[in-house]
Design a protein around this motif. Structure first.
Motif, PDB file in Angstrom:
ATOM      1  N   TYR A 266       0.835  -1.204   0.000  1.00  0.00           N
ATOM      2  CA  TYR A 266       0.000   0.000   0.000  1.00  0.00           C
ATOM      3  C   TYR A 266       0.872   1.258   0.000  1.00  0.00           C
ATOM      4  O   TYR A 266       0.669   2.169  -0.808  1.00  0.00           O
ATOM      5  CB  TYR A 266      -0.921  -0.021   1.222  1.00  0.00           C
ATOM      6  CG  TYR A 266      -1.821   1.181   1.311  1.00  0.00           C
ATOM      7  CD1 TYR A 266      -2.947   1.280   0.511  1.00  0.00           C
ATOM      8  CD2 TYR A 266      -1.527   2.221   2.185  1.00  0.00           C
ATOM      9  CE1 TYR A 266      -3.776   2.392   0.585  1.00  0.00           C
ATOM     10  CE2 TYR A 266      -2.351   3.337   2.266  1.00  0.00           C
ATOM     11  CZ  TYR A 266      -3.467   3.418   1.464  1.00  0.00           C
ATOM     12  OH  TYR A 266      -4.275   4.517   1.527  1.00  0.00           O
ATOM     13  N   LEU A 267       1.872   1.288   0.887  1.00  0.00           N
ATOM     14  CA  LEU A 267       2.749   2.461   0.959  1.00  0.00           C
ATOM     15  C   LEU A 267       3.594   2.623  -0.308  1.00  0.00           C
ATOM     16  O   LEU A 267       3.897   3.738  -0.723  1.00  0.00           O
ATOM     17  CB  LEU A 267       3.650   2.364   2.189  1.00  0.00           C
ATOM     18  CG  LEU A 267       2.924   2.474   3.532  1.00  0.00           C
ATOM     19  CD1 LEU A 267       3.889   2.224   4.674  1.00  0.00           C
ATOM     20  CD2 LEU A 267       2.255   3.821   3.669  1.00  0.00           C
ATOM     21  N   PHE A 268       3.961   1.499  -0.922  1.00  0.00           N
ATOM     22  CA  PHE A 268       4.723   1.529  -2.174  1.00  0.00           C
ATOM     23  C   PHE A 268       3.909   2.220  -3.262  1.00  0.00           C
ATOM     24  O   PHE A 268       4.425   3.061  -4.000  1.00  0.00           O
ATOM     25  CB  PHE A 268       5.074   0.086  -2.565  1.00  0.00           C
ATOM     26  CG  PHE A 268       5.959  -0.045  -3.762  1.00  0.00           C
ATOM     27  CD1 PHE A 268       7.284   0.343  -3.709  1.00  0.00           C
ATOM     28  CD2 PHE A 268       5.474  -0.591  -4.945  1.00  0.00           C
ATOM     29  CE1 PHE A 268       8.113   0.201  -4.813  1.00  0.00           C
ATOM     30  CE2 PHE A 268       6.285  -0.736  -6.047  1.00  0.00           C
ATOM     31  CZ  PHE A 268       7.616  -0.334  -5.978  1.00  0.00           C
ATOM     32  N   GLN A 269       2.622   1.901  -3.345  1.00  0.00           N
ATOM     33  CA  GLN A 269       1.753   2.540  -4.335  1.00  0.00           C
ATOM     34  C   GLN A 269       1.602   4.026  -4.049  1.00  0.00           C
ATOM     35  O   GLN A 269       1.676   4.850  -4.971  1.00  0.00           O
ATOM     36  CB  GLN A 269       0.381   1.883  -4.337  1.00  0.00           C
ATOM     37  CG  GLN A 269       0.359   0.481  -4.853  1.00  0.00           C
ATOM     38  CD  GLN A 269      -1.020  -0.138  -4.729  1.00  0.00           C
ATOM     39  OE1 GLN A 269      -2.026   0.538  -4.583  1.00  0.00           O
ATOM     40  NE2 GLN A 269      -1.064  -1.456  -4.797  1.00  0.00           N
ATOM     41  N   ILE A 270       1.396   4.372  -2.800  1.00  0.00           N
ATOM     42  CA  ILE A 270       1.237   5.776  -2.426  1.00  0.00           C
ATOM     43  C   ILE A 270       2.518   6.552  -2.742  1.00  0.00           C
ATOM     44  O   ILE A 270       2.475   7.654  -3.294  1.00  0.00           O
ATOM     45  CB  ILE A 270       0.890   5.906  -0.919  1.00  0.00           C
ATOM     46  CG1 ILE A 270      -0.427   5.193  -0.602  1.00  0.00           C
ATOM     47  CG2 ILE A 270       0.868   7.351  -0.467  1.00  0.00           C
ATOM     48  CD1 ILE A 270      -1.635   5.775  -1.274  1.00  0.00           C
ATOM     49  N   TRP A 271       3.676   5.948  -2.400  1.00  0.00           N
ATOM     50  CA  TRP A 271       4.966   6.593  -2.632  1.00  0.00           C
ATOM     51  C   TRP A 271       5.197   6.867  -4.120  1.00  0.00           C
ATOM     52  O   TRP A 271       5.749   7.887  -4.492  1.00  0.00           O
ATOM     53  CB  TRP A 271       6.078   5.721  -2.058  1.00  0.00           C
ATOM     54  CG  TRP A 271       7.443   6.277  -2.233  1.00  0.00           C
ATOM     55  CD1 TRP A 271       7.959   7.401  -1.649  1.00  0.00           C
ATOM     56  CD2 TRP A 271       8.481   5.751  -3.055  1.00  0.00           C
ATOM     57  NE1 TRP A 271       9.255   7.599  -2.056  1.00  0.00           N
ATOM     58  CE2 TRP A 271       9.601   6.586  -2.930  1.00  0.00           C
ATOM     59  CE3 TRP A 271       8.565   4.637  -3.898  1.00  0.00           C
ATOM     60  CZ2 TRP A 271      10.786   6.364  -3.594  1.00  0.00           C
ATOM     61  CZ3 TRP A 271       9.757   4.404  -4.559  1.00  0.00           C
ATOM     62  CH2 TRP A 271      10.842   5.263  -4.407  1.00  0.00           C
ATOM     63  N   LEU A 272       4.739   5.953  -4.970  1.00  0.00           N
ATOM     64  CA  LEU A 272       4.901   6.132  -6.413  1.00  0.00           C
ATOM     65  C   LEU A 272       3.828   7.033  -7.016  1.00  0.00           C
ATOM     66  O   LEU A 272       3.858   7.334  -8.206  1.00  0.00           O
ATOM     67  CB  LEU A 272       4.880   4.772  -7.116  1.00  0.00           C
ATOM     68  CG  LEU A 272       6.070   3.866  -6.841  1.00  0.00           C
ATOM     69  CD1 LEU A 272       5.849   2.501  -7.467  1.00  0.00           C
ATOM     70  CD2 LEU A 272       7.360   4.484  -7.369  1.00  0.00           C
ATOM     71  N   GLY A 273       2.864   7.447  -6.202  1.00  0.00           N
ATOM     72  CA  GLY A 273       1.798   8.308  -6.697  1.00  0.00           C
ATOM     73  C   GLY A 273       0.732   7.556  -7.468  1.00  0.00           C
ATOM     74  O   GLY A 273       0.011   8.142  -8.282  1.00  0.00           O
TER      75      GLY A 273
END
Length: 118
Positions: free
Chosen positions: A41-48
């Motif tokens: 989830y955080l990986f997706q958020i970090w990549l926008g």
């Protein structure tokens, strides 16, 4: 004390020993799965990237998915390793094995001969 070293020796262990090992691996597995979910989830958020976006709509989606899978595998292995080390501490605290022999048994599958079915 003699030790045996083969990964498939797990299936030759006494049922009580197998159950004990399984409990500690589950103790490492469950938090690892939670961390994998949080990391994804955080990986997706970090990549926008909006969570839930189909991979085919993401530029370089294949490579991002491959990277995410590799990271998930690393987290899972570390979780299982943590469970094995906790089992080694348990064996040491209960006085069943020294810490070095407990690590050999839980991490390296070098089980004491007395753990096997006869």
């Amino acid at each position: 004390m003699k030790f045996k070293s083969r990964i498939f020796d797990y299936y030759k262990l006494k049922p009580s020993i197998k159950n004990e090992i399984s409990v500690f691996l589950i103790v490492g597995f469950v938090p690892a799965m939670y961390l994998i979910g949080q990391f994804g989830y955080l990986f997706q958020i970090w990549l926008g990237i909006e969570p839930g976006t189909p991979i085919r709509q993401i530029e370089n989606g294949f490579w991002l998915t491959a990277l995410l899978i590799i990271c998930a595998m690393i987290i899972l292995v570390l979780g299982l390793l943590a469970g094995a080390v906790l089992h080694a501490f348990f064996l040491t605290i209960t006085g069943r094995l020294s810490f070095s022999k407990a690590i050999a048994a839980t991490v390296l599958n070098k089980y004491p001969v007395r753990w096997f079915k006869h």
